[in-house]
Design a protein around this motif. Structure first.
Motif, PDB file in Angstrom:
ATOM      1  N   UNK A  48       0.834  -1.197   0.000  1.00  0.00           N
ATOM      2  CA  UNK A  48       0.000   0.000   0.000  1.00  0.00           C
ATOM      3  C   UNK A  48       0.868   1.246   0.000  1.00  0.00           C
ATOM      4  N   UNK A  49       0.329   2.343  -0.525  1.00  0.00           N
ATOM      5  CA  UNK A  49       1.105   3.573  -0.663  1.00  0.00           C
ATOM      6  C   UNK A  49       1.605   4.090   0.688  1.00  0.00           C
ATOM      7  N   UNK A  50       0.768   4.021   1.716  1.00  0.00           N
ATOM      8  CA  UNK A  50       1.179   4.495   3.036  1.00  0.00           C
ATOM      9  C   UNK A  50       2.322   3.645   3.570  1.00  0.00           C
ATOM     10  N   UNK A 110       7.950   2.980   4.904  1.00  0.00           N
ATOM     11  CA  UNK A 110       9.137   2.139   4.720  1.00  0.00           C
ATOM     12  C   UNK A 110      10.285   2.973   4.153  1.00  0.00           C
ATOM     13  N   UNK A 111       9.991   3.798   3.143  1.00  0.00           N
ATOM     14  CA  UNK A 111      11.022   4.626   2.515  1.00  0.00           C
ATOM     15  C   UNK A 111      11.626   5.608   3.510  1.00  0.00           C
ATOM     16  N   UNK A 112      10.793   6.234   4.310  1.00  0.00           N
ATOM     17  CA  UNK A 112      11.278   7.202   5.294  1.00  0.00           C
ATOM     18  C   UNK A 112      12.170   6.498   6.317  1.00  0.00           C
ATOM     19  N   UNK A 113      11.760   5.318   6.785  1.00  0.00           N
ATOM     20  CA  UNK A 113      12.551   4.587   7.778  1.00  0.00           C
ATOM     21  C   UNK A 113      13.914   4.185   7.223  1.00  0.00           C
ATOM     22  N   UNK A 139      21.557   3.726   4.774  1.00  0.00           N
ATOM     23  CA  UNK A 139      20.801   4.250   3.632  1.00  0.00           C
ATOM     24  C   UNK A 139      21.516   4.062   2.292  1.00  0.00           C
ATOM     25  N   UNK A 140      22.841   4.321   2.183  1.00  0.00           N
ATOM     26  CA  UNK A 140      23.482   4.111   0.873  1.00  0.00           C
ATOM     27  C   UNK A 140      23.390   2.654   0.396  1.00  0.00           C
ATOM     28  N   UNK A 141      23.469   1.712   1.332  1.00  0.00           N
ATOM     29  CA  UNK A 141      23.344   0.296   0.956  1.00  0.00           C
ATOM     30  C   UNK A 141      21.933  -0.017   0.481  1.00  0.00           C
ATOM     31  N   UNK A 142      20.952   0.601   1.144  1.00  0.00           N
ATOM     32  CA  UNK A 142      19.562   0.399   0.711  1.00  0.00           C
ATOM     33  C   UNK A 142      19.343   0.949  -0.697  1.00  0.00           C
ATOM     34  N   UNK A 173      14.186   7.493  -4.467  1.00  0.00           N
ATOM     35  CA  UNK A 173      15.412   8.297  -4.461  1.00  0.00           C
ATOM     36  C   UNK A 173      15.133   9.679  -3.888  1.00  0.00           C
ATOM     37  N   UNK A 174      13.987  10.246  -4.220  1.00  0.00           N
ATOM     38  CA  UNK A 174      13.615  11.546  -3.664  1.00  0.00           C
ATOM     39  C   UNK A 174      13.581  11.495  -2.145  1.00  0.00           C
ATOM     40  N   UNK A 175      12.963  10.456  -1.601  1.00  0.00           N
ATOM     41  CA  UNK A 175      12.875  10.337  -0.142  1.00  0.00           C
ATOM     42  C   UNK A 175      14.245  10.228   0.497  1.00  0.00           C
ATOM     43  N   UNK A 176      15.101   9.407  -0.080  1.00  0.00           N
ATOM     44  CA  UNK A 176      16.438   9.243   0.484  1.00  0.00           C
ATOM     45  C   UNK A 176      17.191  10.569   0.462  1.00  0.00           C
ATOM     46  N   UNK A 177      17.099  11.293  -0.640  1.00  0.00           N
ATOM     47  CA  UNK A 177      17.783  12.588  -0.737  1.00  0.00           C
ATOM     48  C   UNK A 177      17.191  13.610   0.226  1.00  0.00           C
ATOM     49  N   UNK A 178      15.882  13.586   0.399  1.00  0.00           N
ATOM     50  CA  UNK A 178      15.237  14.531   1.312  1.00  0.00           C
ATOM     51  C   UNK A 178      15.575  14.246   2.771  1.00  0.00           C
ATOM     52  N   UNK A 179      15.677  12.985   3.116  1.00  0.00           N
ATOM     53  CA  UNK A 179      15.937  12.621   4.504  1.00  0.00           C
ATOM     54  C   UNK A 179      17.377  12.904   4.915  1.00  0.00           C
TER      55      UNK A 179
END
Length: 194
Positions: A2-4, A9-12, A19-22, A41-47
């Protein structure tokens, strides 16, 4: 998923020390996954904005490796599955026409296909099936993916907070737009075949 759940999951994962390994694992598995990787990728860069350029490099390298897997699957397995595909799913004349287009515009097809939200599975398998060169495939994939991921990561680095607010509000719509790339791929190949 599901989108939520995907969002959480992406934020965590993006907030973790691994994170780089993920990023590497997710983009390496791109050939098998049906996930909106641009959004991830957007989420990882934003976090973690200080690692943006590391994420861009890792995503480019892993995505290119994933594409090479698809390329070699298409290249070596076509002889086994081709006789079942051509007469039943696409005519021999249509297949020859698509092959001719792909080979005529090889470099542009690879670059544009790698740059736009076009499924890597379709692009890499087709490049292998139509016997495009592995070295040009890898080089054009690196160029296209590096440009694409740099645009995404650069936007997150420069306008991070504004983008984060927009993404938080419109996550579901973004995923739907990115998901439309699957429909575009089928439409593209259908149009070429007819």
């Amino acid at each position: 998923m599901r989108m939520t759940n995907l969002y959480n999951w992406s934020i965590a994962k993006a907030s973790s020390s691994k994170a780089p390994y993920w990023v590497g694992l997710i983009f390496f598995l791109e050939i098998f996954l049906i996930l909106p990787l641009d959004a991830i990728l957007m989420f990882f860069c934003l976090q973690n904005r200080k690692n943006t350029f590391l994420y861009i490099a890792v995503a480019t390298f892993a995505s290119t490796l994933s594409g090479l897997i698809g390329y070699f699957l298409g290249h070596f397995l076509w002889d086994l599955i081709g006789p079942y595909v051509v007469p039943y799913l696409i005519s021999a004349a249509s297949f020859a026409r698509v092959s001719g287009h792909f080979q005529e515009y090889e470099n542009w097809a690879l670059f544009i296909g790698g740059l736009i939200p076009f499924p890597l599975k379709a692009l890499s398998l087709a490049a292998g099936v139509f016997q495009l060169g592995p070295l040009p495939f890898a080089l054009w994939m690196i160029a296209a993916r590096l440009l694409r991921f740099s645009l995404i990561g650069g936007a997150m680095y420069i306008w991070g907070e504004k983008v984060k607010g927009f993404v938080d509000r419109h996550f579901h719509r973004i995923v739907m737009v990115v998901g439309a790339k699957v429909a575009m791929a089928f439409l593209f190949f259908w149009a070429l075949a007819h």
